[in-house]
Enzyme design. Structure first.
Site, PDB file in Angstrom:
ATOM      1  N   SER A 274      -5.608 -97.575 -63.096  1.00  0.00           N
ATOM      2  CA  SER A 274      -6.854 -97.200 -61.449  1.00  0.00           C
ATOM      3  C   SER A 274      -8.046 -96.782 -61.993  1.00  0.00           C
ATOM      4  CB  SER A 274      -5.785 -97.095 -60.511  1.00  0.00           C
ATOM      5  OG  SER A 274      -5.349 -95.625 -60.798  1.00  0.00           O
ATOM      6  N   LYS A 275      -8.688 -96.420 -61.568  1.00  0.00           N
ATOM      7  CA  LYS A 275     -10.349 -96.139 -61.596  1.00  0.00           C
ATOM      8  C   LYS A 275      -9.690 -94.273 -61.268  1.00  0.00           C
ATOM      9  CE  LYS A 275     -13.539 -94.951 -58.717  1.00  0.00           C
ATOM     10  NZ  LYS A 275     -14.562 -93.573 -58.793  1.00  0.00           N
ATOM     11  N   ARG A 276      -8.840 -94.391 -60.267  1.00  0.00           N
ATOM     12  CA  ARG A 276      -8.176 -93.018 -59.627  1.00  0.00           C
ATOM     13  C   ARG A 276      -7.395 -91.794 -61.432  1.00  0.00           C
ATOM     14  NH1 ARG A 276      -3.528 -92.495 -56.626  1.00  0.00           N
ATOM     15  NH2 ARG A 276      -4.499 -94.840 -55.569  1.00  0.00           N
ATOM     16  N   ASP A 279     -10.280 -91.506 -63.374  1.00  0.00           N
ATOM     17  CA  ASP A 279     -11.055 -90.567 -62.656  1.00  0.00           C
ATOM     18  C   ASP A 279     -10.765 -88.431 -62.812  1.00  0.00           C
ATOM     19  OD1 ASP A 279     -12.806 -91.349 -62.099  1.00  0.00           O
ATOM     20  OD2 ASP A 279     -12.247 -91.729 -59.734  1.00  0.00           O
TER      21      ASP A 279
END
Ligand code: GLU
Length: 518
Positions: A274-276, A279
């Protein structure tokens, strides 16, 4: 007759394309090109609630950056809206095809495969609440449909006028009872499911006169003569319905074959990438940078300095292998080598270090000239005027082995372009001792007075002989020299540095260091 290979990538423009989506597009592209077939892009934008401005353009630009070039559906960076020889199935945006779908949905009703449903949103919520009160989940299916308001449960005299008087009805698929759907997946093999576990999905909505994903997808795949559907495994649960729709339309003979690709998994732990994760661990999950409506910026491989060919090579290997341990493939080589037999069933764990490794490999394989061109904008952003070409090529050749990204050239060798503005404190504390720097000044004088060929090859030997001949501590002297010339004790070889910056600049930097540090 052998069927022409025609595959499609059918994204919904609901946001930036995740790298998993790029991989789906890539596998479709490789599959088509290997067979001399067509790769089509179709924009599935029938769910207006999820529409995100700019997402369609983003998807097309991202594929273009990767070199995934469609045969149909997009031209000059725009989705094609009018049929032509090259684009016979236009428009390729489903919202522009809205007029097509209703008749297909109604055909299913006429043939008993679907029905009109008139339950209002309130009625459906009430039914849902009643079920939940009994600890059950509400499902619109064979067990509940006769208690709800539709053209199967109501007399025709009651429901038919509602088609005119109301505009909130839908057409639902009538899922057959207790039927085994037998399906084949090119990656997963044979799969069977009993229809009793499935619901009566909405196919078409009167409110916006638009089909849902399922109907539009099947109708368009049929009309566009799609031979294989290669998509993410999140669509596997929809496969029985899709099979049944092909059957209901009588299109079984030309039904595409299906391949559901496993997910990309996070680098650590389990679950979808995921994008998380990106990040948290500092890597991009999107091909290009994306700025959302709140102005938040998400990293992109392109802006982070990845080469598109490295990114594509890395992505191709996430879930596919060539059957041996070869890792470097150009797009053409991928087209040759790709095979659905070697696409893995299990999820593929993404490894950000491997992505960097790929970029480093590609960087090393690029010509000095190409790298110099890519470096010039970095130099400009640092306020450095375009240097002499031959000189820049020498610099690039010298430092490329040490870099992962072109931007690293600056970190590695900024002091070749401008004098250091400060001296690394730690190195000064450790190496800047009088007994060493006094010798380093003498070495600097030797360099300035050197009258042989002023090149790395010409200088390196005599310089070393000079230091060794005097029995001076080589490492300590070199560290002091590097501190003066580069601002820190680590870096390129002294003979490289001085011959690249030239004697005048050496003299200036030595004087500046003397003034600042002594
Ligand atoms: N529109 C669907 C998506 O966004 C396409 C699924 C399919 O390829 O059938 O992924």
């Amino acid at each position: 007759m052998e069927r022409k290979t025609r595959v499609r990538f059918a994204p919904s423009p609901t946001g930036p394309l995740h790298m998993g989506g790029v991989r789906t597009a890539l596998y479709n592209y490789l599959y088509a090109k290997q067979r001399g077939g067509d790769f089509i892009i179709r924009i599935e934008d029938t769910d207006s609630n999820r529409f995100v401005p700019g997402a369609e353009q983003y998807i097309i630009e991202a594929l273009d950056w990767c070199g995934i070039i469609p045969d149909e559906g997009v031209e000059n960076g725009k989705v094609v809206e009018t049929p032509s020889e090259r684009h016979p199935h236009a428009p390729y945006r489903q919202s522009q095809r809205r007029g097509i779908y209703r008749k297909y949905a109604e055909q299913l009703v006429e043939n008993g495969y679907a029905y009109y449903a008139f339950d209002s949103a309130e009625e459906l919520s009430a039914a849902r609440a009643a079920c939940e009160a009994e600890g059950k989940t509400f499902i619109y299916n064979q067990f509940s449909r006769m208690k709800l308001r539709n053209s199967l449960s109501l007399p025709e005299s009651e429901w038919r006028p509602m088609l005119e008087s109301r505009n909130d009805w839908t057409i639902r698929f009538r899922m057959p009872e207790n039927t085994i759907v037998k399906m084949d997946d090119m990656i997963r093999g044979h799969v069977e499911i009993n229809t009793d576990t499935l619901d009566d999905k909405v196919l078409w909505k009167r409110t916006d006169e638009l089909p849902t994903y399922h109907l539009a997808n099947i109708v368009d795949d049929h009309l566009m003569e799609i031979s294989e559907v290669i998509r993410g495994e999140e669509w596997l649960p929809s496969l029985p319905l899709h099979y049944l729709l092909y059957k209901a339309f009588g299109w079984e003979d030309t039904m595409p074959r299906f391949a559901h690709l496993s997910l990309l998994l996070k680098p650590v732990g389990n679950g979808k990438l995921s994008k998380r994760d990106g990040d948290k661990m500092g890597f991009p999950v999107f091909p290009l940078q994306w700025v959302n409506s709140e102005g938040e910026v998400s990293h992109g491989y392109r802006e982070d300095g990845y080469f598109p060919d490295a990114f594509v090579n890395m992505l191709a290997m996430l879930g596919w292998n060539p059957g041996d341990d070869r890792e470097i493939f150009s797009m053409d080589e991928l087209i040759q080598a790709f095979s659905m037999d070697h696409v893995q069933k299990a999820g593929a764990k993404f490894n950000p270090d491997k992505a960097k490794w790929y970029n480093k490999e590609y960087l090393r394989s690029k010509s000095d000239s190409e790298l110099a061109d890519a470096f010039i904008p970095v130099l400009s952003s640092k306020g450095i005027a375009v240097p002499d070409r031959d000189w820049l090529l020498k610099v690039v050749a010298l430092i490329k082995e040490r870099a992962t990204f072109v931007a690293d050239f600056w970190t590695i060798a900024s002091y070749l372009f401008k004098a250091p503005e400060e001296y690394a404190e730690k190195d000064v504390a450790k190496f800047w001792k009088e007994e060493n720097y006094s010798l380093a000044f003498k070495v600097a004088d030797f360099i300035l007075a050197f009258d042989g060929e002023f090149s790395k090859e010409g200088l390196e030997g005599p310089l070393e002989d000079y230091i060794r001949g005097n029995e001076w501590p080589m490492g300590k002297v070199m560290n002091c020299l590097r501190l003066m010339l580069a601002g820190s004790a680590s870096g390129l070889g002294i003979a490289d540095v001085v011959t690249l910056i030239g004697k005048e600049e050496v003299a200036r930097r030595v004087a500046a260091a003397k003034a600042a540090l002594c």
